[in-house]
Design a protein around this motif. Structure first.
Motif, mmCIF file in Angstrom:
data_model
loop_
_atom_site.group_PDB
_atom_site.id
_atom_site.type_symbol
_atom_site.label_atom_id
_atom_site.label_comp_id
_atom_site.label_asym_id
_atom_site.label_seq_id
_atom_site.Cartn_x
_atom_site.Cartn_y
_atom_site.Cartn_z
ATOM 1 N N ALA A 95 81.282 -1.597 27.049
ATOM 2 C CA ALA A 95 80.874 -1.080 28.353
ATOM 3 C C ALA A 95 82.098 -0.577 29.099
ATOM 4 C CB ALA A 95 80.177 -2.163 29.165
ATOM 5 N N TRP A 96 81.893 0.479 29.858
ATOM 6 C CA TRP A 96 82.909 1.016 30.768
ATOM 7 C C TRP A 96 82.289 1.142 32.144
ATOM 8 C CZ3 TRP A 96 84.654 6.254 28.186
ATOM 9 C CH2 TRP A 96 85.286 6.010 26.961
ATOM 10 N N ILE A 97 83.106 0.973 33.156
ATOM 11 C CA ILE A 97 82.762 1.393 34.514
ATOM 12 C C ILE A 97 83.694 2.546 34.834
ATOM 13 C CG2 ILE A 97 82.676 0.778 36.950
ATOM 14 C CD1 ILE A 97 82.075 -2.094 36.067
ATOM 15 N N VAL A 98 83.111 3.687 35.168
ATOM 16 C CA VAL A 98 83.912 4.877 35.461
ATOM 17 C C VAL A 98 83.500 5.436 36.816
ATOM 18 C CG1 VAL A 98 84.111 5.442 32.994
ATOM 19 C CG2 VAL A 98 82.381 6.565 34.359
ATOM 20 N N THR A 99 84.418 6.142 37.430
ATOM 21 C CA THR A 99 84.115 6.839 38.672
ATOM 22 C C THR A 99 84.413 8.318 38.448
ATOM 23 O OG1 THR A 99 84.685 4.888 39.958
ATOM 24 C CG2 THR A 99 84.594 6.986 41.136
ATOM 25 N N THR A 100 83.357 9.115 38.389
ATOM 26 C CA THR A 100 83.460 10.561 38.206
ATOM 27 C C THR A 100 82.487 11.237 39.160
ATOM 28 O OG1 THR A 100 81.766 10.607 36.470
ATOM 29 C CG2 THR A 100 84.043 10.327 35.746
#
Length: 96
Positions: A51-56
């Motif tokens: 899992a990743w948490i990304v902000t885009t």
């Protein structure tokens, strides 16, 4: 905008994970400005993906990150889900 990216890994690719892990970790570091957290998932003791948490700005930008990861072209990733995430609780506080 935050996104949660869920990866399911294909069976039989443990050797690929080991071979590509240094490149994968370097990729995560190079993209630390947008990938705020990442790590493996487990069912019991068995690996179940990651899992990743990304902000885009967009889901398409999040997907472009997935495809740029050195793990992507190897076949290791069986599936990926990109979900917009709204954080409502963190560090003991309700977010506004």
């Amino acid at each position: 905008m935050p996104y949660l990216i869920l990866f399911e890994d294909a069976e039989g690719y443990d050797h690929i994970r080991g071979e590509k892990m240094p490149d994968h970790l370097a990729f995560l570091q190079q993209n630390a400005a947008v990938i705020t957290a990442a790590g493996p998932l487990f069912e019991g003791d068995q690996g179940a993906g990651g899992a990743w948490i990304v902000t885009t700005d967009t889901a398409a930008a999040a997907e472009a990150l997935v495809h740029a990861d050195p793990f992507w072209p190897t076949g290791l990733r069986k599936s990926v889900r990109i979900l917009r995430w709204k954080q409502v609780f963190a560090d003991g506080s309700v977010a506004g």
